[in-house]
Design an enzyme around this catalytic site. Structure first.
Site, mmCIF file in Angstrom:
data_model
loop_
_atom_site.group_PDB
_atom_site.id
_atom_site.type_symbol
_atom_site.label_atom_id
_atom_site.label_comp_id
_atom_site.label_asym_id
_atom_site.label_seq_id
_atom_site.Cartn_x
_atom_site.Cartn_y
_atom_site.Cartn_z
ATOM 1 N N LYS A 343 36.188 43.580 35.467
ATOM 2 C CA LYS A 343 35.067 43.237 34.597
ATOM 3 C C LYS A 343 35.491 43.174 33.136
ATOM 4 C CE LYS A 343 31.290 44.441 37.681
ATOM 5 N NZ LYS A 343 30.077 45.244 37.934
ATOM 6 N N ARG A 378 34.187 49.188 44.683
ATOM 7 C CA ARG A 378 34.065 47.776 45.081
ATOM 8 C C ARG A 378 35.094 46.991 44.276
ATOM 9 N NH1 ARG A 378 31.207 43.321 42.975
ATOM 10 N NH2 ARG A 378 30.305 41.900 44.544
#
Length: 398
Positions: A343, A378
């Site tokens: 991210k 994840r």
């Protein structure tokens, strides 16, 4: 010679002294301050808690002005050992006023959880159980043309099945299938298009890998229900059931576990909603409330997973704080998922590197999840994260 002992090694150090084994739990309860933060306590109750904690040998941090009742409600930080909390609880049995009864109920449950931690698990609708004796890794399968990380995009069904098989071989226990990009600023797709993307994949994966645990990444109740009928096991809802009020009914009816994630607004506008007084506290309270909504409908703790929502309505500093203080979420008695893979926060911290160069930063976030006591991560890159996680777990276990 004086040796400094780290708290993490204290149990081992006590055992090495040669004391009677039966005495070790007694010493363990005396060796560590266990802080608890109480929110929205009536001010008279806060003053009583302060006095009683001092009398028990502990302490309580209260706001300036608390003694003169400057505010109706305040937050209180309790600082005590388990033994001191037991003394406090005895006193609180006699104090059924100013909301102290509820404080006692919550504190008693918290102390019991420390003394005898609950064994976390996730029970699928078909009866299979995910246990968390080690960190579980969820592999990301993006069935979208516009996911923020180009390397995660797959479209041809055969390619998706092959990538899923590789992830399972590399150590993924859960596969998360998403048909809509939720990167900051992204536009939504309609439900029909989302289902067109994900349902054939779920059906193919269930047929090819019958024992795999499949998660559907959606905030639409219709898609979630169709995915479960197609073979999905878990619902991963970035809106924590707020985007579609029918999602609660789907969870109750299907008995499928759900991942509740914190977000404000929508992916399109969420980065305009990053105003927090205390991001960790506000995210924690929100997720606890969403979980409680499910519990009120009879959904068990083994059907709920919490996700702080890294990158969703948070800036870089807020994301870092949530990862640093991830242990706050792990105290609620539900499995916790960290989803930080590649991210933008990682890119920002590492000097503006693109998503393709964020693997090492992602591994660092996975290791922090292990340190914080989380149960699942994840990730896009299963093998690298699994290897790093297992190595750290081995070090911490020895």
């Amino acid at each position: 010679m004086l040796l400094k002992i780290n708290r993490e090694l204290l149990d081992e150090a006590m055992a090495s002294i040669g004391a009677h084994p039966a005495s070790l739990p007694i010493f363990a309860h005396k060796n560590e301050i266990v802080p608890y933060k109480l929110l929205g306590v009536r001010t008279p109750a806060a003053n009583i808690l302060k006095q009683e904690m001092l009398a028990a040998g502990g302490d309580a941090v209260v706001p300036t002005g608390c003694i003169v009742n400057a505010d109706k409600y305040v937050n209180v930080l309790l600082l005590g050992t388990l033994k001191q909390y037991k003394v406090l609880l005895k006193k609180l049995e006699l104090m059924q006023y100013f909301g102290l009864k509820q404080v006692a109920v919550e504190l008693e449950a918290a102390v019991a959880a420390v003394q005898k931690p609950s064994v976390l698990k996730t029970t699928l609708a078909d009866g299979r159980v995910i246990t968390y004796d080690k960190m579980r890794v969820m592999g990301i399968l993006n069935i979208t043309p516009d996911s923020f990380y180009e390397g995660s995009r797959v479209s041809a069904l055969a390619d998706v099945v092959a990538r899923a098989g590789l992830m399972l071989k590399q150590g993924a226990q859960i596969l998360d299938i998403g048909g809509e990009s939720t990167r900051p600023g992204s536009d939504s797709v309609d439900g029909e298009e989302e289902r067109r993307r994900v349902l054939p994949v779920i059906e193919a994966l269930r047929k090819e890998y019958p024992e795999a645990v499949l998660s559907v990444d959606t905030y639409r109740a219709d898609t979630a229900e169709a995915a479960i009928n197609a073979g999905a096991d878990i619902i991963n809802d970035i809106s924590a059931m707020e985007a579609d009020k029918k999602m609660l009914d789907v969870v109750v009816r299907s008995k499928a576990p759900i991942i509740l994630m914190h977000m404000r607004g929508t992916p399109k506008n969420m980065q305009q909603n990053c105003q927090y007084q205390d991001v960790v506290q506000e995210v924690a309270v929100y997720l606890a409330q969403r979980a409680e909504l499910l519990r009120e409908q009879g959904v068990g703790a083994d059907k709920i997973i919490l996700d702080p929502g890294i990158g969703f309505a948070k800036d870089v500093e807020q994301n870092l704080r949530l990862m640093r203080d991830l242990h706050v979420l792990t105290s609620f008695g539900y499995p916790v998922l960290l989803a930080a893979s590649r991210k933008s926060t990682i890119g920002a911290v590492l000097g503006g590197v693109p998503a393709s160069e964020r693997l090492e930063g992602t591994i660092a976030t996975s290791l922090q999840a292990v340190q914080a006591g989380a149960q699942m991560v994840r990730v896009h890159d299963v093998l690298e994260n699994v290897r790093a996680i297992r190595m750290l777990e081995a070090i911490l276990r020895c």
